[in-house]
Design an enzyme around this catalytic site. Structure first.
Site, short mmCIF file in Angstrom:
data_model
loop_
_atom_site.label_atom_id
_atom_site.label_comp_id
_atom_site.label_asym_id
_atom_site.label_seq_id
_atom_site.Cartn_x
_atom_site.Cartn_y
_atom_site.Cartn_z
N HIS A 118 0.87 -1.18 0.00
CA HIS A 118 0.00 0.00 0.00
C HIS A 118 0.91 1.22 0.00
O HIS A 118 1.98 1.20 0.61
CB HIS A 118 -0.88 0.02 1.26
CG HIS A 118 -1.54 1.36 1.49
ND1 HIS A 118 -2.72 1.70 0.88
CD2 HIS A 118 -1.15 2.44 2.22
CE1 HIS A 118 -3.03 2.95 1.24
NE2 HIS A 118 -2.10 3.42 2.05
N GLU A 129 -1.56 9.13 7.30
CA GLU A 129 -1.19 7.72 7.42
C GLU A 129 0.12 7.56 8.21
O GLU A 129 0.27 6.61 8.97
CB GLU A 129 -1.08 7.09 6.03
CG GLU A 129 -2.46 7.00 5.35
CD GLU A 129 -2.42 6.38 3.96
OE1 GLU A 129 -1.33 6.02 3.48
OE2 GLU A 129 -3.51 6.23 3.37
P1 CMP Z 1 -4.57 -0.22 -1.29
O1 CMP Z 1 -3.66 0.64 -2.09
O2 CMP Z 1 -4.05 -0.78 -0.02
O3 CMP Z 1 -5.93 0.58 -0.98
C1 CMP Z 1 -7.17 -0.07 -0.75
C2 CMP Z 1 -7.13 -1.52 -1.12
O4 CMP Z 1 -8.38 -2.11 -1.38
C3 CMP Z 1 -6.38 -1.70 -2.42
O5 CMP Z 1 -5.01 -1.46 -2.22
C4 CMP Z 1 -6.75 -3.13 -2.80
O6 CMP Z 1 -5.87 -4.09 -2.25
C5 CMP Z 1 -8.12 -3.31 -2.12
N1 CMP Z 1 -9.19 -3.57 -3.07
C6 CMP Z 1 -9.96 -4.67 -3.10
N2 CMP Z 1 -10.88 -4.61 -4.08
C7 CMP Z 1 -10.69 -3.42 -4.71
C8 CMP Z 1 -11.32 -2.77 -5.81
N3 CMP Z 1 -12.33 -3.33 -6.48
N4 CMP Z 1 -10.84 -1.55 -6.17
C9 CMP Z 1 -9.82 -0.96 -5.49
N5 CMP Z 1 -9.19 -1.54 -4.44
C10 CMP Z 1 -9.61 -2.76 -4.05
#
Ligand code: CMP
Length: 136
Positions: A118, A129
């Site tokens: 992330h 964050e």
């Molecule tokens: P991250 O950058 O940690 O931010 C939110 C997280 O939600 C993203 O990475 C993904 O791992 C997770 N996620 C799961 N499903 C979705 C989706 N459909 N669109 C965007 N993020 C998703």
């Protein structure tokens, strides 16, 4: 314009579990993102829900919170020129299938949920964050 920024990075449970922490840290360092602070922690589901509250209306929110709290993670403060956008470029698209070659998510990600890392998406969120995990 180039400016020195800090951003928050998380190495997610899927990557920690597969012993990819050092490989991913090397990718940050090769891309001029200096690790200023780091810790390995295992957060609760409530903490994950608080961290990801910006996504609380999304259908994937509950699974996302279960996942981030499912095992140890490594949280880091990365610093460098344009660190927020440089880190996002290096991570690649959220869905590893759509990520460019040589990005972290293309190299190591398994799925949109288990996408290994992330990174903060704006200056405002980076500040929030970083405070969330590094309060002192
Ligand atoms: P991250 O950058 O940690 O931010 C939110 C997280 O939600 C993203 O990475 C993904 O791992 C997770 N996620 C799961 N499903 C979705 C989706 N459909 N669109 C965007 N993020 C998703």
């Amino acid at each position: 314009m180039n400016k020195i920024e800090q951003t928050l990075s998380i190495i997610k449970p899927d990557a920690v579990e597969r012993n990819l922490t050092e490989n991913i840290k090397n990718m940050f360092e090769k891309n001029n993102l200096v690790i200023k602070d780091q810790k390995k922690i295992h957060i609760t589901k409530d903490e994950a829900a608080d961290f990801y509250k910006v996504h609380q209306s999304k259908p994937f929110y509950n699974d996302l919170c279960n996942y981030l709290s499912s095992g140890p993670i490594v949280v880091m403060i990365l610093e460098g020129e344009n660190a927020i956008s440089e880190n996002r470029k290096l991570m690649g698209a959220t869905d590893p299938k759509k990520a460019d070659k040589n990005t972290i998510r293309k190299t190591y990600g398994i799925s949109i949920d288990k996408n290994s890392v992330h990174g903060s998406d704006s200056i405002e969120n980076a500040e929030k964050e970083i405070k969330f995990f590094f309060k002192d």
